[in-house]
Design a protein around this motif. Sequence first.
Motif, mmCIF file in Angstrom:
data_model
loop_
_atom_site.group_PDB
_atom_site.id
_atom_site.type_symbol
_atom_site.label_atom_id
_atom_site.label_comp_id
_atom_site.label_asym_id
_atom_site.label_seq_id
_atom_site.Cartn_x
_atom_site.Cartn_y
_atom_site.Cartn_z
ATOM 1 N N ARG A 1 12.589 -9.065 -17.954
ATOM 2 C CA ARG A 1 13.704 -8.747 -18.851
ATOM 3 C C ARG A 1 13.501 -7.324 -19.338
ATOM 4 O O ARG A 1 12.417 -6.957 -19.775
ATOM 5 N N TYR A 2 14.570 -6.522 -19.251
ATOM 6 C CA TYR A 2 14.468 -5.102 -19.591
ATOM 7 C C TYR A 2 15.706 -4.689 -20.365
ATOM 8 O O TYR A 2 16.838 -4.947 -19.934
ATOM 9 N N VAL A 3 15.486 -4.067 -21.513
ATOM 10 C CA VAL A 3 16.604 -3.628 -22.346
ATOM 11 C C VAL A 3 17.018 -2.237 -21.879
ATOM 12 O O VAL A 3 16.502 -1.220 -22.350
ATOM 13 N N ALA A 4 17.926 -2.209 -20.922
ATOM 14 C CA ALA A 4 18.371 -0.945 -20.345
ATOM 15 C C ALA A 4 19.401 -0.286 -21.255
ATOM 16 O O ALA A 4 19.909 -0.890 -22.205
ATOM 17 N N ALA A 5 19.710 0.969 -20.942
ATOM 18 C CA ALA A 5 20.619 1.744 -21.784
ATOM 19 C C ALA A 5 22.014 1.140 -21.827
ATOM 20 O O ALA A 5 22.703 1.224 -22.852
ATOM 21 N N ASP A 6 22.452 0.525 -20.737
ATOM 22 C CA ASP A 6 23.819 0.003 -20.686
ATOM 23 C C ASP A 6 23.911 -1.509 -20.847
ATOM 24 O O ASP A 6 24.993 -2.037 -21.118
ATOM 25 N N ALA A 7 22.788 -2.227 -20.692
ATOM 26 C CA ALA A 7 22.825 -3.687 -20.825
ATOM 27 C C ALA A 7 21.406 -4.236 -20.788
ATOM 28 O O ALA A 7 20.484 -3.574 -20.314
ATOM 29 N N GLU A 8 21.244 -5.450 -21.301
ATOM 30 C CA GLU A 8 19.960 -6.133 -21.178
ATOM 31 C C GLU A 8 19.951 -6.887 -19.854
ATOM 32 O O GLU A 8 20.801 -7.736 -19.610
#
Length: 271
Positions: free
Chosen positions: A176-183
Amino acid sequence: MEARRIAGIVLFLVVALLLALLVLADEETGRDDVSPFLDPLFYIKASAVITGAVALLLLFLGNKLKEAQKTALFWLITAPVVISSLFLAGNTIYENAISETGGPIHWHADYQVWVCGQRLDLIDPKFPSNKIGTPLFHEHNDDRIHVEGTVQHIEDVNLGRYFATIGGLLEEGRLRYVAADAEIEVKDGDACPDSSVGTLQVYVNGKRTEGYADYQYYPHPLVPPGDCVIIEFDATASDTTDRICESWAASEWSYGSFKRPAVTIGEHTWQ
């Protein structure tokens, strides 16, 4: 009556600020098993709040205070400052003495996260912070793992702990990665947009590694020789990867020819 009202307002502000400091200190530890009351910075900030409050009282009520009251306020300033300073000094000596690394460290490792052929960018820090994570363990919008401070146990700053600290998750077969545009969250067996079935692989310096959540990167302040970690979810399931961190490429380091000295700290050895 006016003096009591001012004193009441100042007391309310002190209590509110101390509670806010307690909440913030609890969030900044980044660990559920660490009490904010063991953080010396909490006491330093608390003493600053108390000192500021007493200064306000003296500013507004100085001419109306008796000598005994002024003396009491003096000690109300002095005691927190002395206690917090002594606690900071003692805590620093104690933590360095029991640290597995023998004191403060400054380690870095670069990494990339790829899901179904798309590289993910971690969320940016929100002002006034310049990092995602904790003061000890964080990222500065640079795809680099930063370990800066005193580490009690080396496993406290392994790859899995890093992802937990930045709000994500890395465990066997799951990311799981909290990316800039979405989790983004994927697990082994999930399908990519092209219908291919993906598996999670972690490559350290070009080679696939097992037990990656517990992996501890090479202890060095520079990258390279610090590790390049590639985390990839796709259908290839290869034993090696051609993807390489920008820092390695810029320094003309390659997976097949790099050399660096072996390092041993306690029971941990790196090559």
